[in-house]
Motif scaffolding. Structure first.
Motif, short mmCIF file in Angstrom:
data_model
loop_
_atom_site.label_atom_id
_atom_site.label_comp_id
_atom_site.label_asym_id
_atom_site.label_seq_id
_atom_site.Cartn_x
_atom_site.Cartn_y
_atom_site.Cartn_z
N UNK A 137 0.83 -1.21 0.00
CA UNK A 137 0.00 0.00 0.00
C UNK A 137 0.87 1.26 0.00
N UNK A 138 1.95 1.22 0.73
CA UNK A 138 2.84 2.39 0.76
C UNK A 138 3.35 2.71 -0.64
N UNK A 139 3.53 1.64 -1.42
CA UNK A 139 4.02 1.82 -2.78
C UNK A 139 3.03 2.56 -3.68
N UNK A 140 1.75 2.52 -3.32
CA UNK A 140 0.73 3.20 -4.12
C UNK A 140 0.70 4.70 -3.84
N UNK A 141 1.11 5.09 -2.66
CA UNK A 141 1.14 6.51 -2.34
C UNK A 141 -0.20 7.06 -1.85
N UNK A 142 -1.28 6.73 -2.55
CA UNK A 142 -2.62 7.20 -2.17
C UNK A 142 -3.60 6.08 -2.48
N UNK A 143 -4.74 6.08 -1.78
CA UNK A 143 -5.67 4.96 -2.00
C UNK A 143 -7.07 5.34 -1.55
N UNK A 144 -8.05 4.83 -2.30
CA UNK A 144 -9.44 4.86 -1.87
C UNK A 144 -9.80 3.45 -1.43
N UNK A 145 -10.43 3.31 -0.29
CA UNK A 145 -10.89 2.01 0.18
C UNK A 145 -12.42 1.99 0.10
N UNK A 146 -12.95 1.03 -0.64
CA UNK A 146 -14.40 0.84 -0.69
C UNK A 146 -14.84 0.37 0.69
N UNK A 147 -15.60 1.19 1.39
CA UNK A 147 -15.80 0.98 2.83
C UNK A 147 -17.27 0.83 3.17
N UNK A 148 -17.64 -0.38 3.64
CA UNK A 148 -19.02 -0.63 4.05
C UNK A 148 -19.18 -0.58 5.57
N UNK A 149 -18.04 -0.67 6.28
CA UNK A 149 -18.12 -0.78 7.73
C UNK A 149 -18.16 -2.23 8.20
N UNK A 150 -18.16 -3.16 7.27
CA UNK A 150 -18.05 -4.56 7.63
C UNK A 150 -16.62 -4.89 8.01
N UNK A 151 -16.40 -6.09 8.54
CA UNK A 151 -15.07 -6.42 9.06
C UNK A 151 -14.02 -6.44 7.94
N UNK A 182 -14.30 -6.21 14.42
CA UNK A 182 -13.69 -7.52 14.21
C UNK A 182 -14.69 -8.67 14.34
N UNK A 183 -15.70 -8.51 15.19
CA UNK A 183 -16.67 -9.60 15.37
C UNK A 183 -18.07 -9.20 14.85
N UNK A 184 -18.10 -8.22 14.00
CA UNK A 184 -19.39 -7.77 13.48
C UNK A 184 -19.96 -8.81 12.52
N UNK A 185 -21.23 -9.18 12.70
CA UNK A 185 -21.83 -10.15 11.79
C UNK A 185 -21.85 -9.62 10.35
N UNK A 186 -21.75 -10.55 9.41
CA UNK A 186 -21.79 -10.16 8.01
C UNK A 186 -23.15 -9.55 7.67
N UNK A 187 -23.14 -8.50 6.84
CA UNK A 187 -24.38 -7.85 6.44
C UNK A 187 -24.37 -7.58 4.93
N UNK A 188 -25.02 -8.43 4.18
CA UNK A 188 -25.09 -8.21 2.73
C UNK A 188 -26.08 -7.08 2.45
N UNK A 189 -26.07 -6.57 1.22
CA UNK A 189 -26.96 -5.46 0.89
C UNK A 189 -28.41 -5.94 0.90
N UNK A 190 -29.32 -5.01 1.06
CA UNK A 190 -30.73 -5.35 1.24
C UNK A 190 -31.34 -6.10 0.06
#
Lengths: 83, 272
Positions: free
Chosen positions: B20-34, B174-182
């Protein structure tokens, strides 16, 4: 789409449920779902027993075996403190 | 509370951070899941403020999940942005075939890449992990076509390892249950509509407020088939809880309510 169960099918389902400690008044099939109507929500079998019953009744096009909750839901206070 | 990692997992984390450091910058697709939370934590460790967690807000994201995502991003410390888009404007998505996730993820990650471009970021990362390969996941093909960076998959990290690593890094999810989209609550072949999604959301919120942690409300033509995890289903089997479940889910808009006797299972609407 609902499918009407024959009397024989219904009796077989009732007997199988009774063997597992679940008394039902009737059952209905909607597509791949079989819904069992319990005679009472009191003294239901354990979750493990219900799972075993679902395994027995499943198959032959039935993917989901469920307990219908609506017909008995007016017989109590649905807003009781549940915490 | 953090737990220590074995040397192999430590090495994988170090390798990802270095990458990741090699990329310099990054967007993380973030759902809030583990999964995405772990990737976000690693990105923040590697890049600090040059990493951005972006949550794509659409009709299939439950409000509770968005609120969770905000809190978890804040806890990780990573910068958090939102991007809005509409899945329901896409007729292929609405048709709800078994390829639904391909169309959804194509739209989602295209939006994230566009967001990245606006931020001057080329790399977009997702939280896909090794355990996803054994499941029905057409979304993975969409990510492959868009050249999305998938560090957990690339470094062969499975779901159980994701949770161990997340816990070790102090990620609260870390222990959040999986939550698929509605939309995963609607059987293939049944159109995904705004009304159906909101009805499912209201019903699942009701289960959340009843104290359940892992559940799904599957929509079978107006009948709610409720799946409760095997850990929790025993506590659901009281007359009071079952009556409340019935009444609250009918208030949510369902015509009938039925409790699945097997309990929660991921992908129960997938082809047999």
């Amino acid at each position: 789409m609902s499918t009407t169960l024959s009397q024989d099918e219904l009796e077989h389902i009732k007997a199988t449920c009774a063997e597992h400690g679940l008394k039902i008044t009737h059952a209905r099939r909607k597509g791949v779902m079989l819904e069992l109507q319990p005679a009472s929500l009191d003294a239901l079998p354990s979750a493990q027993t219900l799972r075993s019953l679902a395994d027995v009744l499943g198959g032959d096009g039935i993917r989901y075996v469920t307990l219908g909750l609506d017909e008995l839901s007016t017989q109590g206070d649905g807003d009781a403190d549940l915490t | 509370m953090q737990t220590s990692l074995d040397p192999q997992m430590h090495a994988k984390i170090d390798a990802i951070v270095e990458q990741m450091r090699g990329f310099g910058r990054m967007v993380v697709a973030f759902s809030g899941g583990v999964d995405s939370s772990l990737v976000a934590a690693l990105a923040f460790r590697a890049l600090g403020d040059e990493a951005v967690a972006v949550t794509a807000v659409s009709e299939t994201l439950a409000s509770l999940e968005l609120e969770d995502a905000r809190q978890i991003a804040a806890q990780i410390g990573i910068r958090h942005e939102l991007v809005s888009f509409s899945e329901l404007e896409d007729e292929d998505f609405r048709a709800n075939t078994s390829a639904r996730c391909f169309f959804c993820q194509s739209m989602r990650f295209s939006q994230l890449q566009a967001m990245g471009q606006r931020l001057g970021v080329e790399v977009v990362a997702s939280g896909s992990n090794l355990s996803d390969l054994g499941d029905h996941r057409p979304g993975l093909e969409a990510m492959r076509q868009l050249h999305i960076y998938q560090p957990l998959l690339e470094h062969e990290i499975d779901k159980s390892q994701v949770r161990i690593m997340a816990r070790a890094l102090g990620v609260s999810a870390w222990d959040k249950p999986a939550k698929a989209c509605l939309s995963s609550r609607i059987p293939y072949g049944t159109e995904v509509t705004h009304d159906r999604l909101r009805r499912i959301e209201r019903a699942e919120e009701a289960l959340h407020h009843m104290g359940f942690e892992q559940y799904r409300v599957r929509d079978h033509g107006g009948t709610a088939r409720v799946e409760i995890s095997t850990d929790e289903i025993e506590q659901a089997l009281t007359p009071e809880r079952l009556r409340a479940m019935s009444q609250r889910l009918r208030q949510a808009g369902f015509e009938r309510v039925s409790l699945d006797m097997v309990g929660y299972r991921s992908g129960s609407l997938n082809p047999a």
